[in-house]
Write an enzyme that holds these catalytic residues in place. Structure first.
Site, PDB file in Angstrom:
ATOM      1  N   ARG A  65       0.994  -1.061  -0.115  1.00 27.43           N
ATOM      2  CA  ARG A  65       0.145   0.021  -0.134  1.00 27.43           C
ATOM      3  C   ARG A  65       0.804   1.478  -0.041  1.00 27.43           C
ATOM      4  O   ARG A  65       2.148   0.989   0.114  1.00 27.43           O
ATOM      5  CB  ARG A  65      -0.890   0.124   1.144  1.00 27.43           C
ATOM      6  CG  ARG A  65      -0.576  -0.569   2.473  1.00 27.43           C
ATOM      7  CD  ARG A  65       0.506   0.172   3.156  1.00 27.43           C
ATOM      8  NE  ARG A  65       0.287   1.394   3.542  1.00 27.43           N
ATOM      9  CZ  ARG A  65       1.284   2.125   4.383  1.00 27.43           C
ATOM     10  NH1 ARG A  65       2.226   1.637   4.457  1.00 27.43           N
ATOM     11  NH2 ARG A  65       0.939   3.517   4.638  1.00 27.43           N
ATOM     12  N   GLY A  66       0.400   2.339  -0.180  1.00 28.29           N
ATOM     13  CA  GLY A  66       1.140   3.652  -0.279  1.00 28.29           C
ATOM     14  C   GLY A  66       1.223   4.039  -1.703  1.00 28.29           C
ATOM     15  O   GLY A  66       1.533   3.217  -2.490  1.00 28.29           O
ATOM     16  N   ARG A 106      -6.760  -1.772  -7.462  1.00 26.10           N
ATOM     17  CA  ARG A 106      -7.555  -0.739  -6.774  1.00 26.10           C
ATOM     18  C   ARG A 106      -8.047   0.505  -7.621  1.00 26.10           C
ATOM     19  O   ARG A 106      -7.118   1.200  -7.770  1.00 26.10           O
ATOM     20  CB  ARG A 106      -6.521  -0.441  -5.762  1.00 26.10           C
ATOM     21  CG  ARG A 106      -6.629  -1.589  -4.242  1.00 26.10           C
ATOM     22  CD  ARG A 106      -5.688  -1.164  -3.077  1.00 26.10           C
ATOM     23  NE  ARG A 106      -6.423  -0.087  -2.666  1.00 26.10           N
ATOM     24  CZ  ARG A 106      -5.579   0.910  -1.565  1.00 26.10           C
ATOM     25  NH1 ARG A 106      -4.298   0.519  -1.406  1.00 26.10           N
ATOM     26  NH2 ARG A 106      -6.351   1.734  -0.954  1.00 26.10           N
ATOM     27  N   ASP A 251      -0.276  14.497   1.774  1.00 30.82           N
ATOM     28  CA  ASP A 251      -1.069  14.019   0.730  1.00 30.82           C
ATOM     29  C   ASP A 251      -1.323  14.878  -0.412  1.00 30.82           C
ATOM     30  O   ASP A 251      -1.092  14.368  -1.507  1.00 30.82           O
ATOM     31  CB  ASP A 251      -2.380  13.226   1.331  1.00 30.82           C
ATOM     32  CG  ASP A 251      -2.377  12.076   2.252  1.00 30.82           C
ATOM     33  OD1 ASP A 251      -2.178  12.417   3.541  1.00 30.82           O
ATOM     34  OD2 ASP A 251      -2.160  11.170   1.772  1.00 30.82           O
ATOM     35  N   ASN A 261      -2.898  16.493   5.077  1.00 31.50           N
ATOM     36  CA  ASN A 261      -2.070  15.063   5.472  1.00 31.50           C
ATOM     37  C   ASN A 261      -2.973  14.562   6.573  1.00 31.50           C
ATOM     38  O   ASN A 261      -4.025  14.989   6.937  1.00 31.50           O
ATOM     39  CB  ASN A 261      -0.880  15.413   6.188  1.00 31.50           C
ATOM     40  CG  ASN A 261       0.060  14.363   6.624  1.00 31.50           C
ATOM     41  OD1 ASN A 261       0.346  13.470   5.693  1.00 31.50           O
ATOM     42  ND2 ASN A 261       0.641  14.222   7.734  1.00 31.50           N
ATOM     43  N   LYS A 262      -2.683  13.437   7.002  1.00 33.35           N
ATOM     44  CA  LYS A 262      -3.248  12.566   8.021  1.00 33.35           C
ATOM     45  C   LYS A 262      -4.101  13.317   9.074  1.00 33.35           C
ATOM     46  O   LYS A 262      -3.361  14.279   9.553  1.00 33.35           O
ATOM     47  CB  LYS A 262      -2.614  11.554   8.606  1.00 33.35           C
ATOM     48  CG  LYS A 262      -3.293  10.852   9.664  1.00 33.35           C
ATOM     49  CD  LYS A 262      -4.365   9.909   9.046  1.00 33.35           C
ATOM     50  CE  LYS A 262      -3.702   8.886   7.922  1.00 33.35           C
ATOM     51  NZ  LYS A 262      -4.950   8.087   6.976  1.00 33.35           N
TER      52      LYS A 262
END
Lengths: 358, 358
Positions: A65-66, A106, A251, A261-262
């Site tokens: 992932r990522g 995905r 992000d 970002n998160k």
């Protein structure tokens, strides 16, 4: 070194670094080698992938992932498809369908399609040209991460007068999400290699615990002293003077330096501002979106309630209670001390912006 | 109403309020009635306690918790001991030993001993005098909570020009920790009863999830619209303009207004300051410690790592990773807009302090 290419299965000179490479080409096996992230932090299982069907499954399971990692997975997937077609006697149509299956494993992961599309035009030049292009993507990501990490570390060491620095980070912007080096964690790794890092406070990062599960795993593998704390401890850790700076990934970064970002990054930014210590955003240039003028143009993804309201299948809140689950927050540029990219460093809080690097 | 005293088991006129009373005297049963908080939010089980041994067990299991609640448990425990002694034919020594057992059921909970000591001197005046004194403690706590809630609500409604207010809260400073009304949640309950509350954002409050488990339960029981969010969403919820104020309880308030409360409160304070909205601290006067000049004199309790690093018996971080687990943080008075107590309201951010109410 096993960044990018594994040259041997059994005599890896740098076991630690190998445990942090999420995806690479294994020359000996002639296959993609994945670190199965679904088993972390309990186990660091390596998985060899020789078929496009297995690769699609690994991507769907989030074994890899990522965004940067998925770009590489897409590019290497084309190589897997070519080898599989030769081995199985597929015609071109069947091979192309297999490549399309990887590309769509995905649907919302744009980097996956991007990685496929980067190398697919080289199919006419033969399998080795495709592999070389896929490995070049990996090298480019590694080189960019290393360069931005070096620039951020230089910036910090020029400004903070301590033999060894103490840091706080949020979420996981590390090797496991990239080609094997990392952005925010790449900065910490660079400082550690210079002998200039003392301790890292890692926010656990609810609801999915990327900090506790992945960041702590990476720091442990690198031998970097660290502690995990609940996210809400960040403000007091910063204001009590326990850290010298905060470092996070991104992000998306708007043209003026506003940074998505998160969720929770904004809280770190407020506390850093109050404490007078820098907030460092470490991100590749590809994260900068010059077509978005400022943060007001960034749509914050809302995720489902169940990530918050249950744990291990048990509800933690009463039946009927709704969750509010924004995945990101947007930190205004006035609280972003520095953005470090491979192109250079800007200081939005002091008026320089990503536009200055364009 | 069943605050303080249950007058009947089956015809409770206000079922909702009864579900929020953590401990009370049941006149019909002649016993202590507890809401078993270990089963929340899944079930709201009522438990009748007729013996000191059962009361000690309930306290040890945390079926009842929270400083004011435990004070009442201690006082009512003396009544239970007297009734039990009469029923079982105990001598005074045996009765006193049973009272001591209640008093020491949780050695660090000073309110438990305080509750016992408030009513024990009345033993010579007979059982009814002891019961009356225990009920008076309950009434005092309820009256103080209601008064400080009213004062805080008045303060807010004088300053915020909206028909109905939107709030954020952290942890659980509610009915379940007090005699049945609450402090921070008491303010919200008061606003709700006046028809002036729109929506509450409840932080889940890691690591023990008092927000998701208890605050959401209380808000649901009261019919107050609410959502639960991860703690790290608080800053963006506040800065995006989704709430009009924040309200929290307090564990200790220094003479200058510096406030110790559940870790994460400081992050709310920073965001409120940046957004220009008030942070309200709602706490009974007994929380104010005038002998502590400021927050530097408050020792922050460090709790064990395991609260952070595992969940439902499974580790969430790698073996070997350490946790950093401060239970509280201290918000400097300059970010505390108002402290509401039953004695009155002060505005530390504007220079008035608890000393002015002494």
């Amino acid at each position: 070194m096993c960044l990018g290419v594994f040259v041997t299965n059994d005599q890896r000179p740098d076991r630690t670094a190998c445990d942090l490479v999420p995806i690479a080409w294994d020359e000996v096996a002639g296959a993609v080698r994945l670190l199965d992230q679904t088993a972390l932090p309990g186990r660091a299982d390596q998985r060899l992938v020789r078929s496009t069907a297995d690769l699609v499954q690994a991507i769907a399971e989030l074994a890899v992932r990522g965004a940067p990692s998925l770009g590489i997975a897409g590019a290497l997937g084309v190589v897997v498809a070519v080898d599989e077609a030769a081995r199985e006697g597929w015609d071109e149509a069947r091979r192309d369908a297999a490549i399309d299956a990887v590309r769509g494993a995905r649907p919302t992961a744009v980097n996956l399609a991007w990685g496929v599309d980067q190398v697919r035009p080289l199919l006419g030049q033969g399998r080795d040209a495709v592999l070389a292009a896929a490995l070049a993507l990996t090298e480019d990501n590694l080189a960019a991460n290393r360069e931005l990490s070096r620039r951020a570390a230089d910036w910090l060491l020029e400004r903070i007068d301590r033999p060894r620095l103490r840091a706080i980070t949020h979420c996981n912007a590390g090797a496991l999400a990239t080609a094997g080096w990392g952005t925010a964690l790449g900065v910490l790794r660079d400082l550690h290699e210079r002998g200039r890092l003392e301790l890292v406070y890692a926010d656990e990062t609810r609801p999915l615990l990327q900090g506790a599960r992945l960041t702590a795993y990476e720091l442990a593998a690198l031998g970097i002293p660290h502690v995990v704390q609940v996210d809400s401890a960040a403000s007091s850790t910063i204001l009590r003077g326990l850290v010298d700076f905060a470092v996070v990934g991104a992000d998306r970064i708007a043209a003026n330096g506003d940074t998505a970002n998160k969720v929770g990054t904004l809280g770190l930014a407020l506390a850093c501002d109050a404490a007078g210590i820098p907030l460092v955003v470490a991100a590749p240039w590809s994260t900068v979106d010059l077509s978005t003028a400022d943060g007001s143009g960034i749509v914050v993804e809302q995720r489902g309630s169940q990530e918050i309201l249950q744990w291990a299948g048990e509800r933690t809140a009463p039946e009927g209670t709704q969750g509010f689950n924004p995945a990101f927050d947007v930190t205004p540029s006035r609280w972003v001390s520095v953005i470090a990219t491979e192109r250079g460093v800007v200081e939005p809080a002091h008026g320089t912006t990503p536009r200055d690097l364009a």
